[in-house]
Write a protein that holds these residues in place. Structure first.
Motif, PDB file in Angstrom:
ATOM      1  N   ALA A 183      11.262  -6.461  -6.314  1.00 20.15           N
ATOM      2  CA  ALA A 183       9.916  -5.755  -6.965  1.00 20.15           C
ATOM      3  C   ALA A 183       9.432  -4.815  -5.783  1.00 20.15           C
ATOM      4  N   ALA A 184       8.556  -4.056  -6.052  1.00 23.90           N
ATOM      5  CA  ALA A 184       8.120  -2.940  -5.275  1.00 23.90           C
ATOM      6  C   ALA A 184       6.667  -2.949  -4.973  1.00 23.90           C
ATOM      7  N   ILE A 185       6.184  -2.631  -4.189  1.00 27.02           N
ATOM      8  CA  ILE A 185       4.606  -2.423  -3.714  1.00 27.02           C
ATOM      9  C   ILE A 185       4.438  -1.203  -2.927  1.00 27.02           C
ATOM     10  N   ASP A 186       3.185  -0.500  -3.395  1.00 29.50           N
ATOM     11  CA  ASP A 186       2.732   0.594  -2.469  1.00 29.50           C
ATOM     12  C   ASP A 186       1.280   0.711  -2.719  1.00 29.50           C
ATOM     13  N   ALA A 187       0.688   1.329  -1.733  1.00 28.46           N
ATOM     14  CA  ALA A 187      -0.662   1.604  -1.932  1.00 28.46           C
ATOM     15  C   ALA A 187      -0.975   2.922  -1.398  1.00 28.46           C
ATOM     16  N   THR A 188      -2.163   3.613  -2.131  1.00 27.14           N
ATOM     17  CA  THR A 188      -2.497   4.736  -1.735  1.00 27.14           C
ATOM     18  C   THR A 188      -4.092   4.789  -1.392  1.00 27.14           C
ATOM     19  N   THR A 189      -4.619   5.445  -0.554  1.00 26.05           N
ATOM     20  CA  THR A 189      -6.206   5.582  -0.306  1.00 26.05           C
ATOM     21  C   THR A 189      -6.600   6.251  -1.536  1.00 26.05           C
ATOM     22  N   LEU A 190      -8.087   6.021  -1.468  1.00 23.37           N
ATOM     23  CA  LEU A 190      -8.759   6.990  -2.635  1.00 23.37           C
ATOM     24  C   LEU A 190     -10.254   6.768  -2.115  1.00 23.37           C
ATOM     25  N   GLN A 191     -11.218   7.595  -2.697  1.00 22.11           N
ATOM     26  CA  GLN A 191     -12.475   7.380  -2.093  1.00 22.11           C
ATOM     27  C   GLN A 191     -13.295   7.514  -3.305  1.00 22.11           C
ATOM     28  N   VAL A 192     -14.139   6.260  -3.383  1.00 21.61           N
ATOM     29  CA  VAL A 192     -14.732   6.253  -4.540  1.00 21.61           C
ATOM     30  C   VAL A 192     -16.403   6.748  -4.162  1.00 21.61           C
ATOM     31  N   LEU A 193     -17.042   7.821  -4.789  1.00 30.05           N
ATOM     32  CA  LEU A 193     -18.066   8.346  -4.293  1.00 30.05           C
ATOM     33  C   LEU A 193     -19.390   7.511  -4.699  1.00 30.05           C
ATOM     34  N   ASN A 194     -19.351   6.742  -5.547  1.00 21.14           N
ATOM     35  CA  ASN A 194     -20.689   6.037  -5.950  1.00 21.14           C
ATOM     36  C   ASN A 194     -20.155   4.670  -6.499  1.00 21.14           C
ATOM     37  N   GLU A 195     -20.287   3.879  -5.203  1.00 26.31           N
ATOM     38  CA  GLU A 195     -19.944   2.387  -5.648  1.00 26.31           C
ATOM     39  C   GLU A 195     -21.087   1.478  -4.837  1.00 26.31           C
ATOM     40  N   PRO A 196     -21.394   0.665  -5.553  1.00 23.49           N
ATOM     41  CA  PRO A 196     -22.526  -0.410  -5.136  1.00 23.49           C
ATOM     42  C   PRO A 196     -22.202  -0.980  -3.775  1.00 23.49           C
ATOM     43  N   ASN A 197     -23.092  -0.773  -2.731  1.00 23.78           N
ATOM     44  CA  ASN A 197     -23.160  -1.327  -1.677  1.00 23.78           C
ATOM     45  C   ASN A 197     -22.020  -0.882  -0.647  1.00 23.78           C
ATOM     46  N   ARG A 198     -21.663   0.328  -1.110  1.00 23.07           N
ATOM     47  CA  ARG A 198     -20.759   0.974   0.035  1.00 23.07           C
ATOM     48  C   ARG A 198     -20.945   2.563   0.218  1.00 23.07           C
ATOM     49  N   LYS A 199     -20.750   2.851   1.421  1.00 21.10           N
ATOM     50  CA  LYS A 199     -20.673   4.326   1.625  1.00 21.10           C
ATOM     51  C   LYS A 199     -19.824   5.037   0.909  1.00 21.10           C
ATOM     52  N   ALA A 200     -19.972   6.429   0.611  1.00 23.07           N
ATOM     53  CA  ALA A 200     -19.105   7.351   0.018  1.00 23.07           C
ATOM     54  C   ALA A 200     -17.835   7.464   0.774  1.00 23.07           C
ATOM     55  N   GLU A 201     -18.046   7.470   2.033  1.00 22.32           N
ATOM     56  CA  GLU A 201     -16.852   7.808   3.097  1.00 22.32           C
ATOM     57  C   GLU A 201     -15.800   6.709   3.301  1.00 22.32           C
ATOM     58  N   THR A 202     -16.155   5.363   2.778  1.00 21.70           N
ATOM     59  CA  THR A 202     -15.418   4.312   2.919  1.00 21.70           C
ATOM     60  C   THR A 202     -14.075   4.379   1.972  1.00 21.70           C
ATOM     61  N   LYS A 203     -13.014   4.273   2.687  1.00 16.35           N
ATOM     62  CA  LYS A 203     -11.699   4.314   1.978  1.00 16.35           C
ATOM     63  C   LYS A 203     -11.433   3.085   1.001  1.00 16.35           C
ATOM     64  N   SER A 204     -11.059   3.134  -0.131  1.00 18.03           N
ATOM     65  CA  SER A 204     -10.599   1.957  -0.820  1.00 18.03           C
ATOM     66  C   SER A 204      -8.950   2.336  -1.204  1.00 18.03           C
ATOM     67  N   TYR A 205      -8.477   1.420  -1.756  1.00 15.15           N
ATOM     68  CA  TYR A 205      -6.959   1.532  -1.933  1.00 15.15           C
ATOM     69  C   TYR A 205      -6.751   1.273  -3.479  1.00 15.15           C
ATOM     70  N   ALA A 206      -5.670   1.934  -4.108  1.00 16.76           N
ATOM     71  CA  ALA A 206      -5.112   1.601  -5.295  1.00 16.76           C
ATOM     72  C   ALA A 206      -3.768   1.221  -4.914  1.00 16.76           C
ATOM     73  N   TYR A 207      -3.201   0.031  -5.484  1.00 19.68           N
ATOM     74  CA  TYR A 207      -1.892  -0.710  -5.358  1.00 19.68           C
ATOM     75  C   TYR A 207      -1.377  -0.496  -6.659  1.00 19.68           C
ATOM     76  N   CYS A 208       0.063  -0.171  -6.526  1.00 23.60           N
ATOM     77  CA  CYS A 208       0.997  -0.220  -7.586  1.00 23.60           C
ATOM     78  C   CYS A 208       1.806  -1.204  -7.373  1.00 23.60           C
ATOM     79  N   ILE A 209       2.330  -2.054  -8.103  1.00 19.73           N
ATOM     80  CA  ILE A 209       3.285  -3.112  -8.148  1.00 19.73           C
ATOM     81  C   ILE A 209       4.464  -2.965  -9.070  1.00 19.73           C
TER      82      ILE A 209
END
Length: 174
Positions: free
Chosen positions: A4-30
């Motif tokens: 298998a393979a797994i990788d992650a990339t950061t992304l920024q969600v600008l309008n998400e409940p209870n999180r600042k817009a500057e907080t990094k989130s991740y999208a994983y591909c498996i």
């Protein structure tokens, strides 16, 4: 399936409940499964990055291709799982050292250039497989015959050079 393979990339969600817009989130591909039934999973994860991979990859036995991000260390600590770190990421470190220092006559330039030559030889094998439109089984046979000896030679070279470079220097960490 045991590969298998797994990788992650950061992304920024600008309008998400209870999180600042500057907080990094991740999208994983498996990616995994047999050649004729590959599955690709994309999953968004807003929290617990260090635990995500370990909690997601469970009951897996085999080889997981990933980069050297600490996020994936938990998977590698599981029994019957072998992490296969990405050569493209490793190669970039040598390329950066070579480009940054090539105008100087430094030993690290020579070492970086020598490492890049191993990668050139490996890429030549892959280019041949691509040009010949080889099947996965044909690629494996070619890699067993051509790439494994290069990797073994490269590994021996790395072990030899490890003894003469500072571990925390750029060339040492590469």
């Amino acid at each position: 399936y045991d590969v298998a393979a797994i990788d992650a990339t950061t992304l920024q969600v600008l309008n998400e409940p209870n999180r600042k817009a500057e907080t990094k989130s991740y999208a994983y591909c498996i990616l995994g499964g047999p050649d004729d039934k590959n599955v690709i999973l994309y999953e968004y994860n807003a929290e617990k990055q260090k635990d995500y991979a370990t909690e997601t990859i469970t009951d897996f036995k085999g080889y997981i291709h990933c980069d050297a991000a600490a996020t994936f260390n938990g998977i590698g600590s599981q029994s019957d799982v072998t992490l296969c770190k990405c050569n493209a990421h490793a190669r970039r470190k040598y390329e950066q050292i070579y480009k940054a220092n090539r105008k100087r006559n430094a030993s690290r330039v020579t070492l970086a250039k020598q490492a890049l030559q191993y990668y050139q030889r490996l890429y030549k094998v892959e280019r041949h497989a691509k040009d010949k439109k080889m099947s996965p089984n044909e690629r494996k046979e070619l890699r067993d015959e051509k790439s494994i000896p290069i990797l073994n030679e490269f590994h021996a070279w790395l072990l030899e050079k490890k003894l003469v470079v500072l571990p925390k220097s750029p060339i040492g960490t590469a």
